[in-house]
Structures are given as structure tokens and as C-alpha cells.
Design an enzyme around this catalytic site. Structure first.
Site, PDB file in Angstrom:
ATOM      1  N   SER A 218       7.841   4.286  -2.029  1.00 41.12           N
ATOM      2  CA  SER A 218       6.991   4.276  -0.735  1.00 41.12           C
ATOM      3  C   SER A 218       6.144   3.083  -1.070  1.00 41.12           C
ATOM      4  CB  SER A 218       5.915   5.717  -0.118  1.00 41.12           C
ATOM      5  OG  SER A 218       6.715   6.632   0.268  1.00 41.12           O
TER       6      SER A 218
ATOM      7  N   LYS B 105       6.021   0.499   1.647  1.00 42.18           N
ATOM      8  CA  LYS B 105       4.615   0.780   3.093  1.00 42.18           C
ATOM      9  C   LYS B 105       3.714  -0.031   2.777  1.00 42.18           C
ATOM     10  CE  LYS B 105       6.349   5.877   4.028  1.00 42.18           C
ATOM     11  NZ  LYS B 105       6.226   6.962   3.375  1.00 42.18           N
TER      12      LYS B 105
ATOM     13  N   SER C 210       1.327   8.843   3.929  1.00 44.32           N
ATOM     14  CA  SER C 210       2.801   7.659   3.638  1.00 44.32           C
ATOM     15  C   SER C 210       3.719   8.790   4.801  1.00 44.32           C
ATOM     16  CB  SER C 210       2.832   8.477   1.589  1.00 44.32           C
ATOM     17  OG  SER C 210       3.575   7.629   1.616  1.00 44.32           O
TER      18      SER C 210
END
Length: 380
Positions: A48, A51, A103
Site C-alpha cells: 500500500s 497509495k 488504506s
């Protein structure tokens, strides 16, 4: 014409640094200097941490007040989630909080579809931005970071990406938020997004950035902190003890590479009738001062910059690598009275220039004229 000088010598080499990560990097956000790197250019899955790119692309290409509608594809996305419902609408701004604090893979997909027209279109924007920033060991295949072949980055690239993103005030505000309340269209109570980044509560001065995990990549983390006007950020990929390692890395950076004022605005230049036009700061270890040199590069008297009052640039080097530069003026110059342009503003202007150059629609004369104006005003 050029001139050179050096700073006084010093000693004391920084102590060694060790982490449990397969790849790691520590960097100074303002200058972009990487202070420590281990396997920093090794391409790896980043979970993640993806992101970070998703957020900055969405901020730059989207409108924060737009309402983002959740599609079936977004609702069904596996992994971490903010539990969006089919057809639910949320502002892009609030969805970015769900993306970065919780997330949410559903948020990542919804954002991508809204901003990019499709997930694939958004991924194209992500890779365009990677090339723009100069990420040479990165390739993005999705906006959420779930494991996928040919989706990767490196610790050093993530350092460069994060340094770029943190200069955006919207991004910096989001990732430094501990808890965000968001309107809930289904119930009377609000959504409450608590940041998964524990560094925000366990490290003095912490102000970002993002956690990550998949069964394949394991624990990944980018954290940032600001102390005495200096912002550092740490990156670890596949680290079983990342919270402790990040505290150690940030402490090591602040202790060994403090942000030092190399040149002050208004400072006289020895041997020349000039003064420095902009303060220049750089993270420098004690023993590195012996390697720093300055070089005065004077302008031709018929150049545009000269006619506008600038007399040259005082460039700074460390072991022959350029650190940065400051404009120089006559000692009585009125240009010195102008406020210093922040690095964030310069970055924005530089980015705008690059974007305009890449997307010219044939009006090259307009672009060249505008570019010259920026040069004159901001010494970019």
C-alpha cells in the site's frame, strides 16, 4: 567568470545504521538528499505504499470537491477497506483520507475510476508521474498495491516520490492527520478514520506518511517527522520491526545530518562586491564540511537576468556533486528586498513549466514568453 571557496574542515564520521528491512532509505525532504540507503535501487513489491502515488496523482489531476461514486468494481476490491457501498458518493477529499489513513483498497479503486476515467487510465497517469519525477526503478499496475506482476518500486524511488508529495500542502495535511470524521450518507453517525500509522503517536514530531502490507511483500512503511525546521522521512520494505527501525533511522538522521545554513540572504561574498540573494540550507554531516565548495558563476552583462539586477549564481558542491545555488546581487540591489520564494512555490512553478512544455498545443511562442517571465522572477 567563476570563483571558489571551501568551508572549514571538521571530523566525526556518523555511526553505522542497521535495519531489519530488505531495502531501506532515509532522506531529507526539503533538499531531497538521500542520507542512507540499503538496497535502495532494488525493485520490489511495495504493497500500500503505492497509495502515496495514488494520492498525489489524484490531488493534482482531480477536484477535491467532486463527488466520487463507488462502482461495483470498487466495492468488491479485496484487502483493507473503508467499506464503501455500491453507488455511495463521497467527496474526493474525504475519500483521500480513507485512502491514506485506513488504506482503503475500495477507495483507491473508486478514486482511480473517477480521476482517470478507469483504473487503467489512472494507472497510466501514475506511470507518467513516475517518469516525470524521475523514478527509474518503479512501475505501477494498480492504484492500491495488491500484489501483481510488474508492479514494483524501490526504497530510493519511494524516497524521491515522498519528497515530491510532501511538498504538496494537501497531501501533507492528509498524511499528518490522526483521526478524520467523514459524513455518513447511510446513518446518523459519522465515519471515523483513525490513521494506521502509529508513528504519529509514538515519535516526537512525526507528520506522515503511509503503512503497507501484503502476505508477499510483508510489512512496508514510509514515515516522516519534523524537528527544528528539518523534515526527514524513512522508507523500509519488508521489515519485521519497522516501528523500531523508523524511530532509529529518524533519530540517526536528525543527530548526524542536521539542516545547516550554508549561505544566508544578504551575506557578503568575500572578494566581490556582491551579496547572496537567497538563504540556502542543506543537511550536512560534521565531517562533510571539508568537502563543500562554493563556485561563483557571473552572468554576461547583456543577459536578461543581468538587466533585471542579478549578477550571477553562487553554486554549492560536495565532492563535485552540485547541492544547490543562490542568486547574487549588487550590495545595494533592490532585489534583496523581495521576499524569498519558498521551495514549495518553486517546485510548483517548475512542475507547471514542465507540464506546459509537455502539453503544448502549438502555442510555443506563448510558452516561451511565460517561461522567460518565470525565469526573471524566480531564478528557476
Amino acid at each position: 567568470m567563476t570563483g571558489t571557496s571551501t568551508l572549514p574542515k571538521a571530523a566525526a564520521k556518523p555511526s553505522s545504521l542497521y535495519t531489519n528491512a530488505k531495502a531501506s532509505a532515509l532522506f531529507d525532504v526539503e533538499s531531497g538528499r538521500i542520507l542512507y540507503s540499503n538496497n535502495g535501487d532494488t525493485a520490489m513489491g511495495i504493497a500500500s505504499l503505492t497509495k502515496i502515488m495514488t494520492a498525489i496523482v489524484a490531488i493534482e489531476h482531480g477536484k477535491l470537491t467532486d463527488m466520487v461514486k463507488t462502482s461495483k468494481r470498487a466495492v468488491g476490491k479485496e484487502g483493507s477497506s473503508i467499506y464503501l457501498q455500491l453507488g455511495e458518493e463521497m467527496s474526493l477529499s474525504n475519500m483521500l483520507y480513507g485512502l491514506m489513513l485506513r488504506s482503503g483498497n475500495d477507495a483507491a479503486t473508486a478514486i482511480a475510476e473517477h480521476v482517470g476515467g478507469s483504473e487503467e487510465g489512472f494507472v497510466h497517469l501514475m506511470n507518467e508521474k513516475a517518469a516525470f519525477i524521475g523514478l527509474t526503478h518503479s512501475k505501477f499496475q494498480n492504484p492500491h498495491g495488491l500484489d501483481q506482476a510488474e508492479h514494483y518500486s524501490s526504497a530510493n524511488d519511494l524516497a524521491r516520490l515522498t519528497a515530491y508529495a510532501l511538498k504538496n500542502e494537501v497531501f501533507a495535511e492528509i498524511v499528518s492527520t490522526k483521526v478524520k470524521k467523514v459524513p455518513n450518507p447511510h446513518e446518523k453517525w459519522e465515519y471515523s478514520y483513525t490513521n494506521k500509522n502509529k508513528m504519529l503517536t509514538m515519535y516526537d514530531g512525526a507528520d506522515g506518511v503511509k503503512t503497507g502490507y501484503t502476505k508477499k511483500t510483508l510489512r512496508c512503511l514510509v514515515s516522516s517527522a519534523t524537528r527544528q525546521g528539518q523534515q526527514l522521512a524513512a522508507v523500509t520494505i519488508n521489515d519485521s520491526d519497522d516501528w523500531a527501525d523508523h524511530r532509529k533511522m529518524l533519530d540517526w538522521g536528525f543527530n548526524n545530518y542536521p539542516l545547516q545554513e550554508i549561505a544566508a540572504k544578504g551575506q557578503a561574498i568575500a572578494g566581490y562586491p556582491y551579496i547572496i540573494g537567497r538563504t540556502f540550507k542543506y543537511p550536512v554531516a560534521e565531517q562533510e564540511t571539508e568537502s563543500i565548495q562554493s563556485r561563483l558563476v557571473l552572468l554576461n552583462t547583456d543577459s536578461i537576468h543581468y538587466l533585471l539586477g542579478e549578477r550571477g549564481m553562487l553554486e554549492w558542491y560536495m565532492n563535485n556533486d552540485k547541492m544547490g545555488a543562490s542568486p547574487v546581487y549588487d550590495q545595494a540591489s533592490s532585489r534583496l528586498q523581495l521576499p524569498e520564494t519558498s521551495r514549495k512555490t518553486l517546485q510548483t512553478l517548475t512542475d507547471f513549466r514542465k507540464a506546459e512544455k509537455l502539453n503544448q498545443d502549438g502555442d510555443s511562442a506563448w510558452y516561451q514568453s511565460f517561461s522567460k517571465v518565470l525565469d526573471m522572477l524566480f531564478e528557476i
